[in-house]
Design a protein around this motif. Structure first.
Motif, short mmCIF file in Angstrom:
data_model
loop_
_atom_site.label_atom_id
_atom_site.label_comp_id
_atom_site.label_asym_id
_atom_site.label_seq_id
_atom_site.Cartn_x
_atom_site.Cartn_y
_atom_site.Cartn_z
N GLU A 89 1.19 -1.21 0.30
CA GLU A 89 -0.22 -0.28 0.25
C GLU A 89 0.71 0.90 -0.07
O GLU A 89 0.35 2.67 -0.76
CB GLU A 89 -0.79 0.20 1.18
N HIS A 90 2.07 1.27 0.84
CA HIS A 90 3.08 2.12 0.50
C HIS A 90 3.32 2.51 -0.54
O HIS A 90 3.84 3.84 -1.41
CB HIS A 90 3.78 1.97 1.55
N ILE A 91 3.81 1.51 -1.33
CA ILE A 91 4.07 1.36 -2.77
C ILE A 91 3.60 1.97 -3.41
O ILE A 91 3.15 3.08 -4.70
CB ILE A 91 4.67 -0.28 -3.07
N HIS A 92 1.96 1.65 -3.51
CA HIS A 92 1.04 2.61 -4.68
C HIS A 92 1.27 3.40 -4.46
O HIS A 92 1.41 4.22 -5.39
CB HIS A 92 -0.32 1.79 -4.39
N ALA A 93 1.09 4.38 -3.08
CA ALA A 93 0.93 5.86 -3.17
C ALA A 93 2.01 6.81 -3.51
O ALA A 93 1.90 7.31 -3.58
CB ALA A 93 0.65 6.09 -1.48
N MET A 94 3.29 6.26 -2.89
CA MET A 94 4.32 6.35 -3.42
C MET A 94 4.72 6.61 -4.76
O MET A 94 4.42 7.26 -5.60
CB MET A 94 5.51 5.77 -3.28
N GLN A 95 4.10 4.97 -5.49
CA GLN A 95 4.27 5.86 -7.28
C GLN A 95 2.53 6.02 -7.64
O GLN A 95 3.12 6.60 -9.02
CB GLN A 95 3.61 4.14 -7.86
N ASP A 96 1.42 6.19 -7.19
CA ASP A 96 0.58 7.30 -7.47
C ASP A 96 1.34 8.32 -8.12
O ASP A 96 0.77 9.15 -8.84
CB ASP A 96 -0.90 6.72 -7.15
N SER A 97 1.46 8.49 -6.61
CA SER A 97 1.67 10.25 -6.48
C SER A 97 3.13 10.60 -6.76
O SER A 97 2.95 11.84 -7.33
CB SER A 97 2.32 10.62 -4.73
N GLY A 98 4.33 10.10 -7.14
CA GLY A 98 5.30 10.46 -8.10
C GLY A 98 5.90 11.13 -6.86
O GLY A 98 7.21 11.82 -7.43
N GLY A 161 -1.94 19.56 -0.93
CA GLY A 161 -1.29 18.07 0.35
C GLY A 161 -1.90 16.82 -0.57
O GLY A 161 -3.45 17.27 -1.59
N LEU A 162 -1.20 15.58 -0.50
CA LEU A 162 -2.47 14.67 -1.32
C LEU A 162 -2.48 13.44 -0.42
O LEU A 162 -1.95 13.11 0.47
CB LEU A 162 -1.00 13.74 -2.22
N PHE A 163 -4.22 13.59 -0.22
CA PHE A 163 -3.99 12.84 2.03
C PHE A 163 -4.60 11.60 0.65
O PHE A 163 -5.46 10.95 0.13
CB PHE A 163 -4.91 13.64 2.75
N TYR A 164 -4.43 10.08 0.95
CA TYR A 164 -4.37 9.36 0.16
C TYR A 164 -5.73 8.57 1.31
O TYR A 164 -5.31 7.96 2.33
CB TYR A 164 -3.69 7.87 0.80
N THR A 165 -7.49 7.87 0.77
CA THR A 165 -8.21 7.37 1.55
C THR A 165 -8.27 6.04 0.73
O THR A 165 -7.99 5.87 -0.33
CB THR A 165 -9.47 8.11 1.28
N GLY A 170 -10.53 -0.80 -4.54
CA GLY A 170 -9.57 -2.11 -3.61
C GLY A 170 -7.99 -1.41 -4.08
O GLY A 170 -7.28 -1.64 -3.48
N ARG A 171 -7.79 0.15 -4.22
CA ARG A 171 -7.25 0.74 -4.74
C ARG A 171 -6.98 2.28 -3.70
O ARG A 171 -7.86 3.07 -4.14
CB ARG A 171 -6.04 1.45 -5.76
N SER A 172 -6.28 2.95 -2.97
CA SER A 172 -6.05 4.15 -2.93
C SER A 172 -6.44 4.98 -2.79
O SER A 172 -5.58 4.98 -4.10
CB SER A 172 -5.76 4.23 -1.26
N LYS A 173 -6.87 6.45 -2.98
CA LYS A 173 -7.10 7.92 -3.91
C LYS A 173 -6.00 8.76 -3.48
O LYS A 173 -6.51 8.66 -1.99
CB LYS A 173 -8.33 7.50 -4.78
N GLY A 174 -5.96 9.27 -4.13
CA GLY A 174 -4.54 10.75 -3.32
C GLY A 174 -5.73 11.67 -3.54
O GLY A 174 -6.92 12.30 -4.54
N VAL A 175 -6.60 12.48 -2.48
CA VAL A 175 -7.18 13.20 -2.64
C VAL A 175 -6.77 14.72 -2.46
O VAL A 175 -5.79 15.03 -1.57
CB VAL A 175 -8.07 13.65 -0.94
N TYR A 372 -9.61 14.51 -7.43
CA TYR A 372 -9.22 13.11 -7.34
C TYR A 372 -7.19 12.87 -7.73
O TYR A 372 -7.55 13.08 -8.85
CB TYR A 372 -9.46 11.68 -6.79
N TRP A 373 -6.13 12.73 -7.71
CA TRP A 373 -5.01 12.88 -8.09
C TRP A 373 -5.03 11.72 -9.02
O TRP A 373 -5.25 10.38 -8.90
CB TRP A 373 -4.07 12.54 -7.16
N ASN A 374 -5.64 11.71 -10.39
CA ASN A 374 -4.72 11.00 -11.52
C ASN A 374 -6.32 10.74 -12.10
O ASN A 374 -6.53 9.72 -12.23
CB ASN A 374 -3.76 10.38 -11.69
N GLN A 375 -7.60 10.91 -11.60
CA GLN A 375 -8.57 10.48 -11.75
C GLN A 375 -9.58 11.06 -11.74
O GLN A 375 -11.06 11.63 -11.45
CB GLN A 375 -9.07 9.45 -10.22
#
Length: 518
Positions: A89-98, A161-165, A170-175, A372-375
Motif C-alpha cells: 500500500e505504501h508503494i502504491h501511494a508512492m508510485q501513484d503520487s510520483g 497535500g495529497l491525502f490517500y483514502t 480496491g486501490r487508495s485514491k489521492g485526495v 482525486y489525483w489522476n482520476q
C-alpha cells in the motif's frame, strides 16, 4: 490563503511562547519558524522543485509537525502515509503520487529498502533523534547546516497535500487539497466553535490523518501549543494531560472506551481539558455520557465530514449536548452545517429531498477538494455542479440538523479509519480457496463497526476464518483486515444484475439500530 500563514503569525505575536512539546523537548514559535525555514532550504538544496511530492511515513513527533510546514515553505506537496498500511500500500501511494522524497522515522526505517527498490527516489530523510540509518540523511544535520530561505509557499488553489483514502476499486485514491481548502475549512469551523484562548492541544490521533492535520493548522493559526505523543494509548494521553495541563484534544469513540477502562483502575486528574472534538464513527449515548464524566470541565462537539472536505461539514455544538426541555435529544444528530458551508440531502437525480426524507448528503464548501489525483472521471462523478457527493445517506430535520443513516458508498468505518470493502474483498479473492466473498460492517461495541467477511470456498478447497484473516494481513493494513469471518456453503444472495446483495447480508446484524454510521 497559504499554509505557512499561521506559522508567520504565531512567530510574530508569540515568538517566545511554547509551540511544541514532545517528551522533554520544548520549542518556541520563533525556533520552530527558523527550523522550518532551514529545513525548507535543505529540501531545495537536495533538488526539491515546486510542486514535487514529499511522502512521510512516521509516528507523531515535533519533527512531523515541522515537516508539514517545511514542505509547504519549499513549495512542495506533502503526502502523508498511513502508518498502518502494509508495504504494497505504501508503494502504491508512492508510485501513484510520483513522490521523489521519502521521510521516515526509526519505526519505519525498514520500509526504505523495499520502497526504494520499487520507486524512483531522489532522497530519503530520517526525521527522528539519533544517527540516521544507512541510505538516509538526518533531519537535524540538514537543519543545522542550512541557511534559512525565504518562504516560497504556494497559495490559494495551489495543491498543498495529497491525502490517500480507501478506494472503491480496491486501490487508495489521492485526495487533492489546496491551501485555500485547508485554511478556509479551519476558519469556517473555528468561527462556529472557537478554540479557547491559548489552547494547549494534545495530538494523539495519527498526524497523517486529516482530523489531526487540521488541528496542526488550526492550533498554529491561533498561536497555541502543540503537545505531541507518538501514538494514542490511554496511559500516554492521561500522562500528557496531567503533565502539560492540556486543554483541547480530538478523540474517536474507540479512544473514549479505552480511556474509560484505563481510568477505572488508574484515576487521574483530567480537569484541565476544556474542549473535546469527537467523530469518525458511531458513539452510544452511554459512552458519550461516560466521556463527559471523565472530562467534567470540557465542552463536547461532534464533527462530521470527510477527507474530501478538508475535513469538516457539520458540527453538533456543545449547547446541543444537553437535553431539551421537552426531553428530545440531539445526540443522535451529526449537527448542522458549519459557517460558510452548505449541506443538502438529495435523491438519485440530485433533487433536494424534503425534511425527514432519506437521501445522499451533499456538501458545497470552500474546503472541498480539487479532485482525486489522476482520476478525472471519479472526480466528475463525485463533484456535481459544485456539490460534493459524500456517499453517506441521511436526512435533515426542519431545524437543519443532519442525521446519518447508512452509506451509499460501500464503506466501513472501524475505530475512526475508513475501510472500503472492495479493498478487503480483493485481498480475500487472492486466496486460492475463495470462490466468492463479501465484506460488510457489523456493529461492534469497541470499534463502532467491525470488518466482517462472508466467504464461500471453491469445491474441494479448505480454509479456516483464521487462515483467511492471516492471508489478508500479508496484503493490506491490519485495520482493514476482517476481525471476524464466516464460511458459508451456499452461494451468496445476488441481485438481478448479478451483484451480491450486501443489504441482505447486513440486515440481521443491524436490525433494530437507528444509526448505522458515524
Amino acid at each position: 490563503m497559504y499554509l505557512t500563514q499561521g506559522l508567520h503569525r504565531s512567530a510574530q505575536i508569540n515568538p517566545d511562547g511554547v509551540a511544541t512539546i514532545f517528551g522533554a523537548r520544548r520549542r518556541s514559535w520563533a525556533e520552530v519558524k527558523d527550523r522550518v525555514a532551514r529545513f525548507a532550504s535543505a529540501l531545495l538544496a537536495l533538488g526539491l522543485q515546486r510542486g514535487d511530492r514529499v511522502a512521510v511515513i512516521a509516528m507523531n513527533s515535533d519533527y512531523y509537525l515541522e515537516t508539514y510546514y517545511a514542505v509547504a515553505w519549499a513549495g512542495g506537496v506533502i503526502v502523508p502515509g498511513n502508518v498502518r498500511w502494509a508495504v504494497p500500500e505504501h508503494i502504491h501511494a508512492m508510485q501513484d503520487s510520483g513522490a521523489r522524497f521519502l521521510l521516515v522515522d526509526k519505526t519505519f526505517a525498514g520500509l526504505v529498502a523495499p520502497i526504494a527498490a520499487a520507486c524512483d527516489l531522489r532522497m530519503t530523510i530520517f526525521i527522528d533523534d539519533g544517527a540516521a540509518p544507512e541510505g538516509t540523511v538526518g533531519i537535524q544535520a540538514l537543519i543545522e547546516n542550512a541557511e534559512p530561505v525565504e518562504d516560497g509557499c504556494g497559495e490559494g488553489d495551489d495543491l498543498a497535500g495529497l491525502f490517500y483514502t480507501g478506494g472503491t476499486t480496491g486501490r487508495s485514491k489521492g485526495v487533492m487539497l489546496s491551501h485555500r481548502s485547508l485554511i478556509s475549512n479551519f476558519l469556517c469551523a473555528n468561527a462556529m466553535v472557537p478554540y479557547r484562548d491559548d489552547p494547549i492541544f494534545l495530538h494523539s490521533p495519527p498526524m497523517f490523518h486529516l482530523a489531526d492535520a487540521a488541528a496542526i493548522i488550526g492550533v498554529t493559526m491561533v498561536g497555541g501549543t502543540h503537545v505531541i505523543v507518538p501514538f494514542f494509548s490511554p496511559e500516554s494521553v492521561v500522562k500528557a494531560i496531567e503533565e502539560t495541563h492540556a486543554t483541547a484534544l480530538v478523540l474517536v469513540p474507540t479512544m473514549f472506551g479505552m480511556l474509560r477502562d484505563h481510568l477505572a483502575t488508574h484515576p487521574a486528574d483530567l480537569t484541565s481539558v476544556l474542549q473535546i472534538k469527537y467523530g469518525a464513527s458511531p458513539i452510544s449515548e452511554t459512552l458519550l455520557r461516560d466521556a463527559m464524566a471523565m472530562f467534567p470541565n470540557a465542552e463536547f462537539l461532534q464533527a462530521y465530514g470527510q477527507t474530501e472536505l478538508s475535513p469538516c461539514a457539520t458540527i453538533l455544538e456543545p449547547r446541543f449536548h444537553k437535553a431539551r426541555a421537552d426531553g428530545k435529544t440531539w445526540l443522535r444528530s451529526a449537527g448542522r452545517a458549519i459557517f460558510g458551508v452548505e449541506v443538502k440531502i438529495v435523491d438519485e437525480a440530485m433533487k433536494e429531498c424534503a425534511y425527514g426524507q432519506v437521501g445522499e448528503i451533499t456538501v458545497r464548501s470552500p474546503g472541498a477538494m480539487l479532485g482525486y489525483w489522476n482520476q478525472p472521471e471519479l472526480t466528475r462523478q463525485t463533484i456535481v455542479d459544485g456539490w460534493l457527493r459524500s456517499g453517506d445517506a441521511g436526512y435533515m430535520d426542519d431545524e437543519g440538523f443532519v442525521y446519518l443513516v447508512d452509506r451509499v458508498k460501500d464503506m466501513i468505518v472501524s475505530g475512526g479509519e475508513n475501510v472500503f470493502s472492495a479493498e478487503v474483498e480483493n485481498a480475500l479473492s487472492a486466496h486460492a480457496a475463495v470462490a466468492e466473498c463479501a465484506v460488510i460492517g457489523v456493529p461492534d461495541e469497541k470499534w463502532g463497526e467491525r470488518v466482517h467477511a462472508i466467504v464461500r470456498l471453491k469445491g474441494g478447497a479448505s480454509a479456516t476464518p483464521d487462515d483467511l484473516i492471516a492471508h489478508c494481513k500479508t496484503l493490506i493494513a491490519g485495520y482493514k483486515c476482517p476481525r471476524s469471518a464466516e464460511i458459508r456453503s451456499e452461494p451468496l444472495p445476488l441481485s438481478g444484475a448479478g451483484k451480491i446483495l450486501k443489504g441482505e447480508l447486513r440486515k440481521p446484524y443491524w436490525e433494530g439500530l437507528e444509526r448505522r454510521i458515524g
